[in-house]
Design an enzyme around this catalytic site. Structure first.
Site, PDB file in Angstrom:
ATOM      1  N   LYS A   1      37.351  37.268  39.769  1.00 35.34           N
ATOM      2  CA  LYS A   1      37.635  36.750  38.428  1.00 35.34           C
ATOM      3  C   LYS A   1      36.430  36.273  37.634  1.00 35.34           C
ATOM      4  O   LYS A   1      36.595  35.692  36.558  1.00 35.34           O
ATOM      5  CB  LYS A   1      38.641  35.597  38.536  1.00 35.34           C
ATOM      6  CG  LYS A   1      38.117  34.400  39.327  1.00 35.34           C
ATOM      7  CD  LYS A   1      39.121  33.255  39.350  1.00 35.34           C
ATOM      8  CE  LYS A   1      38.550  32.024  40.048  1.00 35.34           C
ATOM      9  NZ  LYS A   1      39.497  30.891  40.032  1.00 35.34           N
ATOM     10  N   SER A  31      45.607  37.747  32.031  1.00 30.73           N
ATOM     11  CA  SER A  31      44.575  36.950  31.372  1.00 30.73           C
ATOM     12  C   SER A  31      44.540  37.231  29.880  1.00 30.73           C
ATOM     13  O   SER A  31      44.850  38.341  29.429  1.00 30.73           O
ATOM     14  CB  SER A  31      43.207  37.273  31.991  1.00 30.73           C
ATOM     15  OG  SER A  31      42.147  36.777  31.210  1.00 30.73           O
ATOM     16  N   TYR A  65      36.029  42.760  34.420  1.00 30.81           N
ATOM     17  CA  TYR A  65      37.132  41.884  34.808  1.00 30.81           C
ATOM     18  C   TYR A  65      38.300  42.032  33.832  1.00 30.81           C
ATOM     19  O   TYR A  65      39.454  42.224  34.228  1.00 30.81           O
ATOM     20  CB  TYR A  65      36.661  40.427  34.853  1.00 30.81           C
ATOM     21  CG  TYR A  65      37.804  39.433  34.861  1.00 30.81           C
ATOM     22  CD1 TYR A  65      38.577  39.241  35.999  1.00 30.81           C
ATOM     23  CD2 TYR A  65      38.133  38.712  33.708  1.00 30.81           C
ATOM     24  CE1 TYR A  65      39.641  38.355  36.002  1.00 30.81           C
ATOM     25  CE2 TYR A  65      39.187  37.821  33.709  1.00 30.81           C
ATOM     26  CZ  TYR A  65      39.947  37.636  34.849  1.00 30.81           C
ATOM     27  OH  TYR A  65      40.999  36.770  34.845  1.00 30.81           O
ATOM     28  N   LYS A  71      42.353  43.647  34.316  1.00 28.62           N
ATOM     29  CA  LYS A  71      43.630  43.023  33.945  1.00 28.62           C
ATOM     30  C   LYS A  71      44.424  43.942  33.006  1.00 28.62           C
ATOM     31  O   LYS A  71      45.647  44.113  33.163  1.00 28.62           O
ATOM     32  CB  LYS A  71      43.375  41.675  33.273  1.00 28.62           C
ATOM     33  CG  LYS A  71      42.795  40.617  34.198  1.00 28.62           C
ATOM     34  CD  LYS A  71      43.756  40.231  35.306  1.00 28.62           C
ATOM     35  CE  LYS A  71      43.251  39.051  36.109  1.00 28.62           C
ATOM     36  NZ  LYS A  71      44.151  38.663  37.213  1.00 28.62           N
TER      37      LYS A  71
END
Length: 345
Positions: A88, A128, A154, A158
Protein backbone atom coordinates in the site's frame (compact mmCIF):
# COMPACT_ATOMS: atom_id res chain seq x y z
CA UNK A 1 -29.17 -8.02 11.87
CA UNK A 2 -26.72 -10.75 10.89
CA UNK A 3 -24.80 -12.34 13.76
CA UNK A 4 -22.39 -15.19 14.17
CA UNK A 5 -20.92 -15.06 10.67
CA UNK A 6 -17.48 -16.57 10.08
CA UNK A 7 -15.50 -14.03 8.10
CA UNK A 8 -12.01 -14.36 6.64
CA UNK A 9 -9.93 -11.19 6.89
CA UNK A 10 -7.00 -11.28 4.47
CA UNK A 11 -4.19 -9.07 5.68
CA UNK A 12 -5.78 -9.72 9.04
CA UNK A 13 -2.85 -8.56 11.19
CA UNK A 14 -2.69 -5.15 9.50
CA UNK A 15 -3.68 -1.71 10.77
CA UNK A 16 -7.22 -1.51 9.44
CA UNK A 17 -8.01 -5.23 9.63
CA UNK A 18 -7.19 -5.48 13.34
CA UNK A 19 -9.64 -2.67 14.09
CA UNK A 20 -12.27 -4.31 11.89
CA UNK A 21 -11.74 -7.60 13.74
CA UNK A 22 -12.52 -5.85 17.03
CA UNK A 23 -15.76 -4.37 15.68
CA UNK A 24 -16.81 -7.68 14.11
CA UNK A 25 -16.37 -9.44 17.45
CA UNK A 26 -18.38 -6.71 19.16
CA UNK A 27 -21.25 -7.48 16.78
CA UNK A 28 -21.11 -11.23 17.42
CA UNK A 29 -19.16 -12.29 14.35
CA UNK A 30 -16.18 -14.65 14.18
CA UNK A 31 -13.18 -13.25 12.27
CA UNK A 32 -10.57 -15.60 10.85
CA UNK A 33 -7.29 -13.73 10.31
CA UNK A 34 -5.01 -14.61 7.40
CA UNK A 35 -1.71 -12.75 6.96
CA UNK A 36 1.81 -13.54 5.76
CA UNK A 37 3.26 -11.08 8.32
CA UNK A 38 5.40 -9.42 5.64
CA UNK A 39 4.26 -5.99 6.81
CA UNK A 40 2.68 -6.81 10.17
CA UNK A 41 3.32 -8.94 13.23
CA UNK A 42 1.69 -11.61 15.37
CA UNK A 43 1.68 -9.26 18.37
CA UNK A 44 -1.08 -7.24 16.73
CA UNK A 45 -3.30 -10.32 16.68
CA UNK A 46 -2.53 -11.02 20.34
CA UNK A 47 -3.53 -7.46 21.19
CA UNK A 48 -6.84 -7.90 19.37
CA UNK A 49 -7.44 -11.07 21.36
CA UNK A 50 -6.81 -9.10 24.56
CA UNK A 51 -9.35 -6.48 23.53
CA UNK A 52 -12.07 -8.95 22.52
CA UNK A 53 -11.36 -11.36 25.38
CA UNK A 54 -11.02 -14.55 23.34
CA UNK A 55 -8.61 -16.28 20.97
CA UNK A 56 -9.07 -15.84 17.24
CA UNK A 57 -8.05 -18.20 14.45
CA UNK A 58 -4.85 -16.92 12.81
CA UNK A 59 -3.24 -18.48 9.74
CA UNK A 60 0.15 -17.28 8.49
CA UNK A 61 -0.27 -17.47 4.73
CA UNK A 62 0.46 -15.53 1.55
CA UNK A 63 -2.95 -15.01 -0.08
CA UNK A 64 -1.38 -15.80 -3.47
CA UNK A 65 -1.12 -19.41 -2.21
CA UNK A 66 -4.42 -20.71 -3.59
CA UNK A 67 -3.95 -24.22 -2.23
CA UNK A 68 -3.27 -22.81 1.21
CA UNK A 69 -6.42 -20.68 0.96
CA UNK A 70 -8.43 -23.70 -0.12
CA UNK A 71 -7.32 -25.42 3.09
CA UNK A 72 -8.34 -22.40 5.16
CA UNK A 73 -11.80 -22.37 3.60
CA UNK A 74 -12.21 -26.12 4.05
CA UNK A 75 -11.25 -25.99 7.71
CA UNK A 76 -13.06 -22.83 8.83
CA UNK A 77 -16.04 -22.77 6.39
CA UNK A 78 -16.37 -18.97 6.27
CA UNK A 79 -19.46 -17.27 4.94
CA UNK A 80 -17.82 -14.03 3.82
CA UNK A 81 -14.44 -12.43 3.16
CA UNK A 82 -13.05 -8.94 3.76
CA UNK A 83 -10.02 -8.49 1.51
CA UNK A 84 -7.35 -6.21 2.97
CA UNK A 85 -4.19 -8.05 1.90
CA UNK A 86 -1.87 -6.08 -0.35
CA UNK A 87 0.98 -3.62 -0.55
CA UNK A 88 0.00 0.00 0.00
CA UNK A 89 2.93 2.46 -0.10
CA UNK A 90 2.44 4.85 -3.01
CA UNK A 91 6.09 5.83 -3.40
CA UNK A 92 7.30 2.27 -3.11
CA UNK A 93 4.85 1.21 -5.81
CA UNK A 94 6.46 3.67 -8.23
CA UNK A 95 9.87 2.15 -7.51
CA UNK A 96 8.65 -1.48 -7.49
CA UNK A 97 5.69 -1.68 -9.90
CA UNK A 98 6.00 -5.37 -10.79
CA UNK A 99 6.02 -6.35 -7.11
CA UNK A 100 2.86 -4.32 -6.52
CA UNK A 101 1.00 -5.69 -9.53
CA UNK A 102 2.03 -9.24 -8.62
CA UNK A 103 1.10 -9.01 -4.95
CA UNK A 104 -2.11 -7.00 -5.14
CA UNK A 105 -3.68 -8.41 -8.28
CA UNK A 106 -2.55 -12.02 -7.99
CA UNK A 107 -3.63 -12.22 -4.36
CA UNK A 108 -7.11 -11.12 -5.46
CA UNK A 109 -7.24 -13.67 -8.29
CA UNK A 110 -6.11 -16.39 -5.89
CA UNK A 111 -8.75 -15.34 -3.36
CA UNK A 112 -11.55 -15.32 -5.95
CA UNK A 113 -10.54 -18.82 -7.06
CA UNK A 114 -10.59 -20.15 -3.50
CA UNK A 115 -13.91 -18.45 -2.76
CA UNK A 116 -15.49 -19.87 -5.90
CA UNK A 117 -14.26 -23.37 -5.06
CA UNK A 118 -15.70 -23.07 -1.55
CA UNK A 119 -18.99 -21.57 -2.70
CA UNK A 120 -18.40 -18.32 -0.79
CA UNK A 121 -19.83 -15.37 -2.69
CA UNK A 122 -19.82 -12.52 -0.15
CA UNK A 123 -16.84 -10.16 -0.46
CA UNK A 124 -15.91 -6.72 0.85
CA UNK A 125 -12.91 -5.16 -0.87
CA UNK A 126 -10.61 -2.63 0.74
CA UNK A 127 -10.33 -0.10 -2.07
CA UNK A 128 -9.04 3.46 -2.07
CA UNK A 129 -9.79 7.03 -3.05
CA UNK A 130 -6.75 6.77 -5.33
CA UNK A 131 -9.04 5.27 -7.99
CA UNK A 132 -10.46 8.77 -8.53
CA UNK A 133 -7.09 10.05 -9.75
CA UNK A 134 -7.07 13.80 -10.34
CA UNK A 135 -10.62 14.87 -9.44
CA UNK A 136 -12.70 17.07 -11.72
CA UNK A 137 -14.70 18.44 -8.78
CA UNK A 138 -15.07 18.10 -5.01
CA UNK A 139 -16.49 16.54 -2.98
CA UNK A 140 -15.89 13.19 -4.63
CA UNK A 141 -18.96 10.99 -5.00
CA UNK A 142 -19.23 7.39 -6.11
CA UNK A 143 -20.28 8.73 -9.52
CA UNK A 144 -17.09 10.78 -9.92
CA UNK A 145 -14.74 9.85 -12.74
CA UNK A 146 -12.29 7.04 -11.97
CA UNK A 147 -9.16 5.77 -13.71
CA UNK A 148 -8.00 9.16 -15.05
CA UNK A 149 -4.96 10.82 -13.55
CA UNK A 150 -3.92 7.91 -11.35
CA UNK A 151 -0.23 8.61 -10.75
CA UNK A 152 1.12 5.39 -9.23
CA UNK A 153 0.94 1.59 -9.58
CA UNK A 154 -0.68 1.23 -6.14
CA UNK A 155 -3.67 3.25 -7.33
CA UNK A 156 -3.81 1.35 -10.59
CA UNK A 157 -3.94 -1.98 -8.73
CA UNK A 158 -6.99 -0.78 -6.78
CA UNK A 159 -8.65 0.41 -9.99
CA UNK A 160 -7.90 -2.87 -11.77
CA UNK A 161 -9.11 -5.01 -8.88
CA UNK A 162 -12.39 -3.09 -8.79
CA UNK A 163 -12.84 -3.93 -12.48
CA UNK A 164 -11.98 -7.58 -11.90
CA UNK A 165 -14.63 -7.75 -9.18
CA UNK A 166 -17.24 -6.10 -11.39
CA UNK A 167 -16.50 -8.56 -14.18
CA UNK A 168 -16.75 -11.43 -11.68
CA UNK A 169 -20.20 -10.29 -10.53
CA UNK A 170 -21.30 -9.70 -14.12
CA UNK A 171 -20.42 -13.29 -15.01
CA UNK A 172 -22.07 -14.75 -11.91
CA UNK A 173 -24.89 -12.65 -10.38
CA UNK A 174 -24.88 -14.68 -7.15
CA UNK A 175 -21.79 -12.75 -6.00
CA UNK A 176 -22.38 -10.03 -3.39
CA UNK A 177 -19.49 -7.55 -3.55
CA UNK A 178 -18.93 -4.29 -1.71
CA UNK A 179 -16.22 -1.86 -2.85
CA UNK A 180 -15.25 0.45 0.00
CA UNK A 181 -13.19 3.44 -1.09
CA UNK A 182 -11.18 4.73 1.85
CA UNK A 183 -9.93 8.24 2.23
CA UNK A 184 -7.27 8.84 4.94
CA UNK A 185 -7.51 6.41 7.90
CA UNK A 186 -5.98 7.79 11.11
CA UNK A 187 -6.06 7.17 14.86
CA UNK A 188 -6.03 4.00 16.91
CA UNK A 189 -8.26 1.90 19.13
CA UNK A 190 -9.30 3.75 22.26
CA UNK A 191 -7.56 1.14 24.42
CA UNK A 192 -4.17 2.14 23.01
CA UNK A 193 -3.40 -1.55 22.42
CA UNK A 194 -3.54 -1.50 18.61
CA UNK A 195 -2.68 1.21 16.12
CA UNK A 196 -0.72 2.07 13.01
CA UNK A 197 2.80 0.64 13.09
CA UNK A 198 4.55 1.51 9.83
CA UNK A 199 7.81 -0.15 8.85
CA UNK A 200 10.64 2.34 8.40
CA UNK A 201 9.80 5.95 7.59
CA UNK A 202 6.02 6.46 7.72
CA UNK A 203 4.31 7.18 4.42
CA UNK A 204 1.32 8.84 6.07
CA UNK A 205 1.13 12.10 7.99
CA UNK A 206 -0.41 11.01 11.29
CA UNK A 207 2.13 8.30 12.27
CA UNK A 208 4.94 10.65 11.26
CA UNK A 209 3.54 13.37 13.52
CA UNK A 210 3.14 10.83 16.31
CA UNK A 211 6.77 9.75 15.99
CA UNK A 212 7.90 13.38 16.19
CA UNK A 213 5.80 13.76 19.34
CA UNK A 214 7.60 10.83 20.97
CA UNK A 215 11.02 12.11 19.94
CA UNK A 216 11.75 9.40 17.38
CA UNK A 217 11.98 12.07 14.67
CA UNK A 218 13.07 15.70 14.78
CA UNK A 219 10.33 17.39 12.79
CA UNK A 220 7.49 16.97 10.31
CA UNK A 221 8.02 18.00 6.70
CA UNK A 222 5.08 20.00 5.37
CA UNK A 223 5.23 19.53 1.62
CA UNK A 224 4.06 22.85 0.23
CA UNK A 225 2.41 25.83 1.92
CA UNK A 226 1.26 27.64 -1.23
CA UNK A 227 -1.74 25.55 -2.25
CA UNK A 228 -5.09 27.18 -2.86
CA UNK A 229 -6.38 26.24 0.59
CA UNK A 230 -7.19 28.22 3.73
CA UNK A 231 -3.66 27.94 5.17
CA UNK A 232 -1.77 26.95 2.03
CA UNK A 233 -1.22 23.32 3.04
CA UNK A 234 -2.81 20.22 1.54
CA UNK A 235 -6.30 19.24 2.67
CA UNK A 236 -7.42 15.62 3.10
CA UNK A 237 -10.41 13.73 4.46
CA UNK A 238 -9.06 12.07 7.63
CA UNK A 239 -11.32 9.33 9.01
CA UNK A 240 -10.85 7.66 12.39
CA UNK A 241 -9.92 4.01 11.90
CA UNK A 242 -12.68 2.90 14.29
CA UNK A 243 -15.29 4.73 12.21
CA UNK A 244 -13.78 3.06 9.15
CA UNK A 245 -14.02 -0.34 10.86
CA UNK A 246 -17.67 0.25 11.68
CA UNK A 247 -18.23 1.05 8.00
CA UNK A 248 -17.10 -2.48 7.15
CA UNK A 249 -19.56 -3.99 9.60
CA UNK A 250 -22.32 -1.87 8.08
CA UNK A 251 -21.32 -2.98 4.57
CA UNK A 252 -21.40 -6.61 5.68
CA UNK A 253 -24.92 -6.17 7.01
CA UNK A 254 -26.06 -4.67 3.70
CA UNK A 255 -24.45 -6.98 1.15
CA UNK A 256 -26.72 -7.65 -1.80
CA UNK A 257 -26.30 -9.48 -5.14
CA UNK A 258 -24.14 -7.49 -7.53
CA UNK A 259 -21.56 -4.79 -6.79
CA UNK A 260 -22.06 -1.79 -4.54
CA UNK A 261 -19.60 1.09 -4.12
CA UNK A 262 -19.31 3.42 -1.14
CA UNK A 263 -16.98 6.18 -0.06
CA UNK A 264 -15.88 5.94 3.57
CA UNK A 265 -14.86 9.40 4.72
CA UNK A 266 -16.07 12.27 6.87
CA UNK A 267 -17.17 14.59 4.08
CA UNK A 268 -14.87 17.44 5.00
CA UNK A 269 -11.18 18.19 4.77
CA UNK A 270 -8.49 18.93 7.33
CA UNK A 271 -5.26 20.65 6.36
CA UNK A 272 -1.78 19.43 7.24
CA UNK A 273 -1.28 22.30 9.67
CA UNK A 274 -4.70 21.76 11.25
CA UNK A 275 -3.81 18.12 11.91
CA UNK A 276 -0.43 19.06 13.39
CA UNK A 277 -2.06 21.61 15.69
CA UNK A 278 -4.72 19.08 16.74
CA UNK A 279 -1.96 16.64 17.65
CA UNK A 280 -0.24 19.34 19.68
CA UNK A 281 -3.47 19.73 21.63
CA UNK A 282 -3.69 15.95 22.11
CA UNK A 283 -0.13 15.46 23.36
CA UNK A 284 0.29 18.79 25.15
CA UNK A 285 3.53 19.72 23.42
CA UNK A 286 4.59 21.56 20.25
CA UNK A 287 5.23 19.54 17.09
CA UNK A 288 8.20 21.01 15.17
CA UNK A 289 7.66 21.21 11.42
CA UNK A 290 9.46 22.57 8.39
CA UNK A 291 8.00 23.61 5.07
CA UNK A 292 9.45 21.64 2.16
CA UNK A 293 8.81 21.83 -1.59
CA UNK A 294 5.64 20.31 -2.97
CA UNK A 295 5.82 16.66 -3.94
CA UNK A 296 5.06 15.76 -7.57
CA UNK A 297 1.51 14.50 -7.97
CA UNK A 298 0.17 15.89 -4.69
CA UNK A 299 -3.24 17.57 -4.92
CA UNK A 300 -4.36 20.66 -3.05
CA UNK A 301 -7.56 19.10 -1.68
CA UNK A 302 -9.21 15.70 -1.64
CA UNK A 303 -12.35 14.85 0.28
CA UNK A 304 -15.54 12.92 -0.32
CA UNK A 305 -19.25 12.99 0.03
CA UNK A 306 -20.31 10.10 2.31
CA UNK A 307 -24.00 10.64 1.49
CA UNK A 308 -24.47 7.27 -0.20
CA UNK A 309 -22.98 5.37 2.74
CA UNK A 310 -25.38 7.15 5.08
CA UNK A 311 -28.37 6.38 2.85
CA UNK A 312 -27.51 2.78 1.94
CA UNK A 313 -25.65 1.53 5.00
CA UNK A 314 -26.94 3.76 7.79
CA UNK A 315 -23.31 4.61 8.49
CA UNK A 316 -21.73 7.95 9.31
CA UNK A 317 -18.35 8.89 10.76
CA UNK A 318 -18.77 10.14 14.33
CA UNK A 319 -15.23 10.80 15.55
CA UNK A 320 -13.23 14.00 15.00
CA UNK A 321 -9.65 14.60 13.97
CA UNK A 322 -8.93 15.57 17.58
CA UNK A 323 -10.36 12.21 18.71
CA UNK A 324 -8.03 10.51 16.23
CA UNK A 325 -5.04 12.50 17.49
CA UNK A 326 -5.82 11.65 21.11
CA UNK A 327 -6.19 7.95 20.33
CA UNK A 328 -3.08 7.95 18.15
CA UNK A 329 -1.12 9.63 20.94
CA UNK A 330 -2.37 7.08 23.47
CA UNK A 331 -1.17 4.28 21.17
CA UNK A 332 2.16 5.89 20.27
CA UNK A 333 3.07 7.06 23.77
CA UNK A 334 2.30 3.62 25.16
CA UNK A 335 4.17 1.90 22.32
CA UNK A 336 6.91 4.33 21.21
CA UNK A 337 8.38 1.75 18.82
CA UNK A 338 5.08 0.14 17.92
CA UNK A 339 4.60 -3.57 18.42
CA UNK A 340 8.38 -3.98 18.65
CA UNK A 341 8.12 -2.76 22.26
CA UNK A 342 6.07 -5.85 23.15
CA UNK A 343 8.38 -8.15 21.21
CA UNK A 344 11.42 -6.81 23.09
CA UNK A 345 9.77 -6.97 26.51
Amino acid sequence: MLTGMRIVLTGGAGYIATHVAVELCAMGHDPILVDDLSNSCRTAVSRVETIVGRPLPFIELDVRDTEGLNAVFARHTPEAVIHFAGLKAVGESVAQPVRYYDTNINSTLSLLSAMASAGVRKLIFSSSATVYGDPEALPLTEESRVGVGITNPYGWTKFMIEQILRDTAQADPTWEISLLRYFNPVGAHESGLIGEDPTGIPNNLMPFVAQVATGRRDHVNVFGDDYDTADGTGVRDYIHVTDLACGHVAALEHLRPGVSTHNLGTGHGTSVLELIHAFEQACGAPIPYQVAPRRPGDLASLYCSPTRARADLGWVATKTVLDACRDSWRWQSGNPHGYADAQLA
